[in-house]
Every structure is written in structure tokens, then in C-alpha cells.
Scaffold this motif. Structure first.
Motif, PDB file in Angstrom:
ATOM      1  N   THR A 150      34.710  -0.662  17.738  1.00  0.00           N
ATOM      2  CA  THR A 150      35.752  -1.191  18.616  1.00  0.00           C
ATOM      3  C   THR A 150      36.312  -0.068  19.486  1.00  0.00           C
ATOM      4  O   THR A 150      36.330   1.095  19.109  1.00  0.00           O
ATOM      5  N   GLU A 206      42.450 -18.515  20.192  1.00  0.00           N
ATOM      6  CA  GLU A 206      43.217 -17.989  19.071  1.00  0.00           C
ATOM      7  C   GLU A 206      43.569 -16.517  19.277  1.00  0.00           C
ATOM      8  O   GLU A 206      44.704 -16.108  19.058  1.00  0.00           O
ATOM      9  N   ILE A 207      42.589 -15.751  19.735  1.00  0.00           N
ATOM     10  CA  ILE A 207      42.845 -14.312  19.919  1.00  0.00           C
ATOM     11  C   ILE A 207      43.931 -14.095  20.973  1.00  0.00           C
ATOM     12  O   ILE A 207      44.809 -13.254  20.817  1.00  0.00           O
ATOM     13  N   VAL A 224      38.279  -8.658  20.594  1.00  0.00           N
ATOM     14  CA  VAL A 224      38.727  -8.933  19.225  1.00  0.00           C
ATOM     15  C   VAL A 224      40.252  -8.876  19.083  1.00  0.00           C
ATOM     16  O   VAL A 224      40.798  -9.223  18.054  1.00  0.00           O
ATOM     17  N   GLY A 225      40.931  -8.438  20.132  1.00  0.00           N
ATOM     18  CA  GLY A 225      42.393  -8.424  20.050  1.00  0.00           C
ATOM     19  C   GLY A 225      43.016  -8.066  21.382  1.00  0.00           C
ATOM     20  O   GLY A 225      42.396  -7.387  22.203  1.00  0.00           O
ATOM     21  N   VAL A 226      44.209  -8.574  21.602  1.00  0.00           N
ATOM     22  CA  VAL A 226      44.938  -8.250  22.832  1.00  0.00           C
ATOM     23  C   VAL A 226      46.390  -7.970  22.475  1.00  0.00           C
ATOM     24  O   VAL A 226      47.018  -8.740  21.759  1.00  0.00           O
ATOM     25  N   ASP A 227      46.883  -6.849  22.952  1.00  0.00           N
ATOM     26  CA  ASP A 227      48.301  -6.516  22.798  1.00  0.00           C
ATOM     27  C   ASP A 227      48.887  -6.255  24.172  1.00  0.00           C
ATOM     28  O   ASP A 227      48.167  -6.154  25.151  1.00  0.00           O
ATOM     29  N   LYS A 245      39.455   0.559  22.771  1.00  0.00           N
ATOM     30  CA  LYS A 245      40.612  -0.035  23.436  1.00  0.00           C
ATOM     31  C   LYS A 245      40.526   0.203  24.939  1.00  0.00           C
ATOM     32  O   LYS A 245      40.150   1.298  25.366  1.00  0.00           O
ATOM     33  N   ARG A 290      41.187  -4.924  22.775  1.00  0.00           N
ATOM     34  CA  ARG A 290      40.239  -4.289  21.859  1.00  0.00           C
ATOM     35  C   ARG A 290      38.892  -4.979  21.987  1.00  0.00           C
ATOM     36  O   ARG A 290      38.806  -6.212  21.848  1.00  0.00           O
ATOM     37  N   ASP A 324      46.096 -16.356  22.009  1.00  0.00           N
ATOM     38  CA  ASP A 324      47.169 -17.345  21.844  1.00  0.00           C
ATOM     39  C   ASP A 324      47.432 -18.127  23.130  1.00  0.00           C
ATOM     40  O   ASP A 324      48.540 -18.185  23.643  1.00  0.00           O
TER      41      ASP A 324
END
Lengths: 634, 227
Positions: A190, A355-356, A171-174, A192, A183, A358
């Protein structure tokens, strides 16, 4: 880090007589000796020879040289050899410059080229290496056989976590390569996790398109290929006919699946197996053998041409078609089951993950843009990689090659540390307004905003480029409104030094296209090069508006930007940024009546003739508009 | 952030026409962030003017300097050495910076290199939108966090006028991008917040005196007695 004590050794190599044929090297040497700053200079016949190499090694020690300028040729074989020698002697590869004099035919031109390169060597900062702690763990996303195969292959070197992106979703990447924080969502919760690299192996989705079969709907006797494979029923004593070619015309996936299924069916006692095709595609490892084997085992291969008709009933289905080689109006094949090939489309998660993460999708919604500069496994972000059919259906050897490439790529993190040359742009915090322009313009997600007392500005913050994520295009440096960003080897100082006393035409050339084309162009029309000065940049996105203006202010009559073809920038949108900057710079010239002096040319590495044609056009344009009246006499 | 745009260069050339040596002063604050007046633009404008003047056979010398903010005297003091050498200054700071730098060096003529446009947000690279007009009497609490003074072309306080159609303002012209109706935005936001009843509250006429300059602002609790 700048070395205060720069000791440059210059070698003027005759390249076995190639240079002295046009230029008197001893005169060049005398001229350089009288004006330039360096530690040691000498001539050589063939400086790349073994005996010479030993001599150079001894001289590096004797004169404590820490930078080298090799004047002669820039043959990749020679440059590699010299870089190796230099590194053995403790001189960093980024402190060795090569200058090709083979196209130069006057002492003045040679001296000016050498001085320009020497100036750059003086200005160059010392490039070090950084050792970074990285997470060896790799995240593989995908549920199919491709994902399983790549996960298995990577797991031989380092830990792998494979998720299907259904029960467990990203659901997310940093973060950055080596330390991505991912994530994950599972059962509504969720969590990490840290991964060094991310591999997308989503596969492709078969999709039956009735329109391709004259509107025929699937039923009990007319199946799609994936329905047939997934059902895995016992067809002993039955007749099965496969239809190929109407769907999935561009890949080999259906052909491979049909050949494999035909052989299976024969082995399991099907009474008869037909493969009805328009063009048989076997151009991948093993398929030709399977085709031959299938024929031997008695599979019927029937070619159709053009129109056909499918009829499905409760006890079987028929395929009526025109046989292209026999003088028969129509042929009808009746089977217990008719199996129709499907198209392949990206799985639904493709767009969502694009999208998640990019990363970009291209034609058909598959991962990756169509771009000749992108290797098949690479996305626009370092260490986020593609494998298999998620970037367009692939099969067999192609898949294994990709898996091998991915394994090699991610193995850089297997030992928990990675050594990288510190070539990412530097940010002078004092000048950084933390405006986010670089952050937004970076096509590689390589920039973060960091905070701390060490950042000497009113925000105590600055942009920072990650050495593993950064691909050194210099787009950020070209965008920075505060001039806070400098790309090593291509700092503004270094680039502008080259155009201090510019030739009539200055051509800023992308090293991936324009520069290579210019090298080729030299051999085609050496005469044309006289009035031309090539300034190499890593990407046209590095060409700042001020570079264009300064070349003209310093006396050039025209400036060119030689950039990669549209949609073919190695760094996603560098060439588009360059075009926008060209428009702005030309507008600035028009506002003060300096005329049409900037030319923007899309060129590929192999287009030497186009390159020369563009230079001629520029020269003609200048001839018409006259000498640049804006030249500032100092 | 204050958003500004570069002034047409012909205007700037007119301003500096009588002078031979000019300082272009940049600012590392808002005008750097809005890509109009940072070190980069200082360099571009300087180069452009130098070429223009060379072309006209009337060469000009230009110094370039960019400091943190031109709206603070201490930073403006840093320009001293260069100011002393020049006949005039062109400032690429916002209108505040231009004036404040000029106040610091009253003997040197100062000219604007930019037009100061608005208080806006940076929507994306190269795009800005106005969000505040500094009216001095914020009503965002009543309007779902969307400013009717700024976002409504007529700065209406109590709902849209008759020119709101399909969510767009009648002021929209084909030449300009469509302007969303500010009150439509407010309605949509309040609706999303479940606070549509706020639309019924009559906002009384504003005290526009607070929006009229010259304004000053003093905080007695912070002022420093330098005696």
C-alpha cells in the motif's frame, strides 16, 4: 469575528407602488426610526434602478455603512444586483438582507418584520473568505472508455491519475476535498497519495440473463452482445441477427451498440444484418441518424411482439416470433449468429468503493440515491464525483455533459488553491465534549476532531468542520448536546431571535422545499399568511428540539416543520432527523399536557396548495385544542 | 463513560412543585456525551418545565447553567452565583455529580433530573451498551477481554448456565432486545484467539466486598499535604 461597529443602512423601496398599495411606507419609516438601531434609513421608489444604485453607492461611503437591509422585494435579479453593488463597495454579500413586503398589509406587520430582520443583521457574525491550499491532482477510478474520456478531459487543466481498481485498488480514503489522502494497494503493497478530488467512472457491467430469453443458454451460435463485441471476429459473408428489447429495456446502451455494430458489419461485408426489436429507442443525439443510416445500408429492422422462441444449432440459430402488423402466425429468422442484448448491472467494485468512500448507492445498486436534489455527478461527499454509467447506464450527450460538469467542478482546484466563504459551522471548544455526535451525524464527512492547546476544554480537542466538505445543512448544530456548534447565518441566537414574539403559527421551513412552497403559497392565499410566521432554515435537519419548544414557550399556539419529501433531503437524512426531533418535542408536550401542537409536513417547492392545506389543518388543530396554555408570560 | 437517561418530567415536576425559582445544572462530562445532561438538554427541560408550570397557573423561573464536571468541587464552585438565587437545584449530571454538587451547597435542596444507568460504550448515535460494573476485581485477562460480570446476566465466572441457547441468554425477553450470552461471547473470542484452554481454568469465587460500597480510593503517592 463580530464587528463591534455595525452600521446598517435601511432602504424602504416601494417597488414601483407595489408596497405603498398596502402599507404606508412613511409611517413604517417613522416607526422604525423611533425604535430600531441603524445608521441610515430612507424611502425609494425603485431602489434597483441605475440612478438609485449610484445614490446607494454614494450613501454607503457617506455613512460608512457595512450592512444593508433592502426592504421591498426579493426578486433574484434585484438581489444579485444589490449583492454585486455591495461587494463592489466592500460589503460582504452575507451582510446584505432582503425583505419582501409585497404580501404584508399593515404597518405593524411591516415594522415587526423589519425589526426581526434588523435584529438578525445585528446578531450576524461577519463572514470572511478563506484561501485554502489544495492538491490539483485528480484521481479517476475506472478502466473503461468512460474513465478514459473523463481523465483525458480533466488532464487538459490539471494532473490526473487513473487507476482501474483491479491491479491498483483504493483501500482507504482520509481527509477532505482538496486534500484527500488515498491509500492504494498494488502488488500487495500500500502507498499513500494526495488528491484534490476523486472521480468514479467505473462504467456498467453487461450481464446475460437467460430468463429473459426463455432460458436460452449462450453457445457458439447464440452470443450475448458483449461476447459479440469483445470477440471482434470477421463475419464477412455471414448473417447476423441482433435481438433487442428483452434485456436492458431502460437504457440506450444496447441500442447504440447494436446500431454501431450493424453499420460495422455492413461495412465489413456481412451478408445480412437483422435488428429484431420490440420498441426502437433512438432518443439520444446521433442515434436517429445511425438508425436511418443503417436502414439505408440495408440493415433489416424487424419488429416482434410478445412470445418468441430461440433455437440454436451447430450451424446457426433461429428466432421465431409474431410479427405484429402482418396476418401471419409466426415468422422465423434464421441467422449464422444470433446476438442477444444483455442487462447492465453495477460493476462489482461499485459496492466496495461505496463502503470505502462512504458514498451511497440507490436502487439497483448503482451509485447515488434517487433524490431530486442531487445533481447527476454529485455524491453525498463534496468532490467525490460520479461520471457515466456507474450511476445507471447513460449514453452519448448525457455522458459528455457529465464529463463537462466534472471538469468544471474539479477545475476549482487546478491552481492549487481554493477560495471559499467561511460559512461552515463554528465550534466553541469550551462547550465541545468531543462526543462524536456531530462527526457521526454529518452526512458529508465534513467533520474532524482536532487537538491542540488552543482548544479550551478538558480534552484540548474539539470538532472542526472543513469548509470545502461542509455543505452547510446545520444537522451537526441541531445534534450537538453541548450547544457548541453554531452555523453562520443560522445561529441559535439568530433563529431564536425570530421567534421571540412569534405569530400564532410558527413554521420552520427548509429552504429547499418548505420555504419555496411558502413563497408560492403566499400568492395563492395571502389571507392565510396573517397568523403564520415562516422561519427559514437551510435544512430541516437544523431544526432543533429547542426551536420547537421556544416558539411555543414564547407564545405560539402551534409549530410546523416544513420539510422535503422522504428520501429527498438534499442533505441525505436531515428530514429524518427533523422527524425524530418532532416526535421527541411532541412527546415532551404530551408529558405536560400541552396537547397536539406540532405538525410535520413533507412538502415540495412547487406544492403551494398543499402548503396552505397544511397550514389550514394546523389552524384547525389549534382551534380545537385551544390557545397554548404553556405560553410563558414574561 | 457513565450513561444516564432523563427522568420522567412528571417526577421532576413533583420535586420542584413547592419552588418558584430553580436552577437546572448541566454537566459537560459523560452526560453531555450520552446526550442526557448537556447544555442542550438543560435548555429543553427548562423550557418544558416553564411551559408546564405556566399551564398550571403557577409560573416558575428557571436558571440554566452547564459546567465542565459536577464530580469536581472546583467546577461546582462556578454554580455559586446562580445557586444563591434559587430555591432548589435540578441536576442533570450522573448520580455522582448530583450528590457532589449537593454537598457543595448543603443549604439548597437538589433533585435528580436523570437516572444513572450504567458504565457503557456508545455503540452508535443514541445507542449504549453496558461493559463494566465496577466490581473492583477485573478478570478480563481470563475471559478474552469480555466481562462475565457485566455481560452474563448471572455474572457467572465459569462458563454459561443452562439458559444459553443459540448464543442468546434466557433472560432475553420479546420486549427487550435479545441479550447475547456473555459466555458464548467469551467462548467465541477465546476461540478466535486460540486460547480455548483458558476455559478450563477455574476462576475462584470473587471477593464481592470489593464491589460493595461505600468504597474509597486513596493514593498515598499522590495525596497532597495541604498543611
Amino acid at each position: 469575528m463580530t464587528i463591534t461597529n455595525i452600521r446598517i443602512g435601511i432602504y424602504l423601496c416601494d417597488c414601483d407602488g407595489k408596497v405603498s398599495k398596502n402599507v404606508d411606507l412613511s409611517k413604517v419609516k417613522t416607526a422604525i426610526q423611533s425604535q430600531a438601531e441603524f445608521e441610515y434609513i430612507r424611502e425609494a421608489d425603485v431602489v434597483c434602478g441605475t440612478a438609485e444604485q449610484e445614490k446607494v453607492a454614494a450613501e454607503i461611503d457617506k455613512y460608512s455603512l457595512n450592512r444593508l437591509l433592502i426592504v421591498g422585494c426579493n426578486d433574484p435579479f434585484i438581489t444579485r444586483k444589490f449583492v454585486q453593488l455591495a461587494e463592489e463597495k466592500g460589503i460582504n454579500r452575507y451582510s446584505v438582507e432582503f425583505l419582501d413586503l409585497s404580501a404584508v398589509n399593515s404597518v405593524e406587520a411591516a415594522v415587526s418584520a423589519i425589526n426581526s430582520r434588523l435584529g438578525k443583521l445585528h446578531l450576524r457574525e461577519q463572514i470572511g473568505y478563506e484561501e485554502l491550499a489544495v492538491t490539483p491532482d485528480v484521481l479517476v477510478i475506472g478502466s473503461g472508455s468512460e474513465a478514459a474520456a473523463v481523465a483525458k478531459a480533466i488532464s487538459k487543466n490539471q494532473p490526473v491519475v487513473r487507476i482501474d481498481h483491479e491491479t491498483k485498488k483504493v483501500v482507504g480514503v482520509d481527509g477532505f476535498p482538496g486534500n484527500f489522502t488515498v491509500r492504494l494497494l498494488e502488488n500487495g503493497k500500500t502507498s499513500k497519495h494526495s488528491f484534490g478530488a476523486i472521480v468514479l467512472a467505473l462504467g456498467a457491467q453487461p450481464q446475460y440473463d437467460a430468463a429473459k430469453y426463455g432460458g436460452v443458454n449462450l453457445d457458439e451460435r447464440t452470443l450475448s452482445l458483449s461476447q459479440f463485441i469483445n470477440a471482434d471476429k470477421n463475419y464477412a459473408g455471414k448473417k447476423i441477427s441482433f435481438v433487442l428489447g428483452k434485456a436492458d429495456a431502460d437504457s440506450l446502451l444496447s441500442f447504440a451498440a447494436v446500431l454501431k455494430s450493424s453499420l460495422d458489419l455492413k461495412g465489413k461485408g456481412a451478408s445480412e444484418v437483422d435488428v429484431i426489436y420490440d420498441d426502437m429507442k433512438v432518443c439520444a443525439d446521433g442515434l436517429e441518424q445511425e438508425y436511418e443510416l443503417a436502414r439505408k445500408k440495408g440493415v433489416n429492422f424487424l419488429k416482434y411482439d410478445g412470445e418468441f422462441q430461440i433455437n440454436s444449432a451447430s450451424d446457426g440459430a433461429t428466432f421465431q416470433y409474431r410479427e405484429p402488423f402482418l396476418p401471419i402466425e409466426a415468422t422465423r429468422v434464421a441467422a449464422d449468429y444470433l446476438v442477444l442484448a444483455e442487462d447492465f448491472v453495477p460493476v462489482a467494485a461499485t459496492q466496495e468503493l461505496a463502503e470505502i468512500l462512504d458514498i451511497r448507492t440507490g436502487p439497483g445498486g448503482w451509485f447515488q440515491k434517487d433524490n431530486v436534489h442531487f445533481l447527476p455527478i454529485k455524491s453525498n461527499r463534496a468532490y467525490i464525483l460520479f461520471v457515466g454509467s456507474c450511476h445507471g447506464p447513460i449514453h452519448g450527450t448525457d455522458l459528455y455533459n457529465e464529463i463537462e460538469a466534472v471538469v468544471a467542478e474539479v477545475s476549482a482546484f487546478a491552481k492549487g488553491k481554493a477560495q471559499v466563504p467561511s460559512l461552515q459551522p463554528r465550534v466553541e471548544a469550551k462547550k465541545c465534549a468531543v462526543c462524536l455526535t456531530c462527526y457521526r451525524c454529518c452526512p458529508h464527512h465534513a467533520i474532524e476532531i482536532v487537538h491542540g492547546d488552543e482548544y479550551d476544554n478538558m480534552y484540548n480537542s474539539a470538532a472542526r468542520m472543513n469548509p470545502l466538505a461542509c455543505q452547510r445543512c446545520g444537522i451537526c448544530a441541531g445534534e450537538c448536546p453541548g450547544k457548541a456548534i453554531q452555523l453562520p447565518l443560522y445561529s441559535d441566537q439568530e433563529v431564536l431571535f425570530e421567534v421571540k414574539q412569534p405569530a400564532k403559527i410558527v413554521a420552520y421551513a427548509c429552504e429547499n422545499s418548505g420555504f419555496l412552497a411558502s413563497e408560492f403559497a403566499k400568492t395563492l392565499d395571502p389571507q392565510l399568511q396573517k397568523a403564520l410566521q415562516i422561519v427559514e432554515v437551510p435544512c430541516s435537519g437544523k431544526i432543533d428540539v429547542i426551536y420547537l419548544l421556544k416558539a411555543l414557550e414564547n407564545g405560539a399556539d402551534g409549530v410546523m416543520l416544513l420539510v422535503c419529501h422522504k428520501e429527498n433531503c438534499k442533505y441525505v437524512w436531515g428530514n429524518n432527523r427533523a422527524e425524530q426531533r418532532k416526535e421527541r418535542a411532541q412527546a415532551l408536550l404530551n408529558q405536560v399536557g400541552l396537547g397536539d401542537r406540532i405538525e410535520f409536513v413533507h412538502v415540495a417547492a412547487n406544492q403551494g396548495n398543499q402548503f396552505n392545506a397544511a397550514v389550514k389543518e394546523m389552524a384547525e388543530k389549534i382551534r380545537q385544542s385551544g390557545t397554548n396554555p404553556g405560553k410563558v408570560v414574561k | 463513560m457513565i450513561v444516564a437517561e432523563g427522568k420522567p418530567v412528571e417526577k421532576i415536576l413533583e420535586m420542584v412543585a413547592p419552588f418558584k425559582k430553580v436552577l437546572i445544572a448541566g454537566c459537560r462530562g459523560c452526560v453531555t456525551v450520552c446526550l442526557t445532561g448537556g447544555e442542550k438538554e438543560v435548555g429543553i427541560l427548562a423550557s418544558q418545565i416553564r411551559m408546564a408550570r405556566s399551564k398550571d397557573g403557577n409560573p416558575i423561573e428557571i436558571l440554566e447553567q452547564t459546567e465542565e464536571r459536577q464530580c469536581d468541587a472546583e467546577y461546582n464552585a462556578k454554580f455559586l452565583e446562580n445557586v444563591e438565587q434559587v430555591d432548589a437545584i435540578v441536576s442533570l449530571a450522573c448520580g455522582i455529580g448530583i450528590q457532589y454538587l449537593g454537598e457543595k451547597y448543603p443549604a439548597t435542596p437538589i433533585f435528580p433530573g436523570v437516572n444513572t444507568l450504567m458504565l457503557g460504550a456508545n455503540i452508535d448515535v443514541g445507542k449504549w451498551e453496558e461493559r463494566c460494573m465496577a466490581c473492583g476485581d477485573c478478570v478480563l485477562d481470563k475471559t478474552g477481554g469480555i466481562c462475565p460480570i457485566t455481560r452474563c446476566s448471572k455474572s457467572l465466572l465459569n462458563g454459561p448456565c443452562g439458559g444459553s441457547q443459540y448464543g442468546k441468554c434466557e433472560v432475553s425477553t420479546p420486549a427487550k432486545e435479545d441479550i447475547p450470552c456473555g459466555w458464548q461471547l467469551i467462548y467465541d473470542r477465546l476461540s478466535a484467539l486460540g486460547q480455548l484452554d483458558k476455559m478450563k481454568e477455574i476462576i475462584p469465587s470473587k471477593n464481592w466486598l470489593r464491589a460493595k460500597g461505600p468504597r474509597t480510593y486513596v493514593r498515598e503517592d499522590l495525596t497532597l499535604d495541604r498543611s
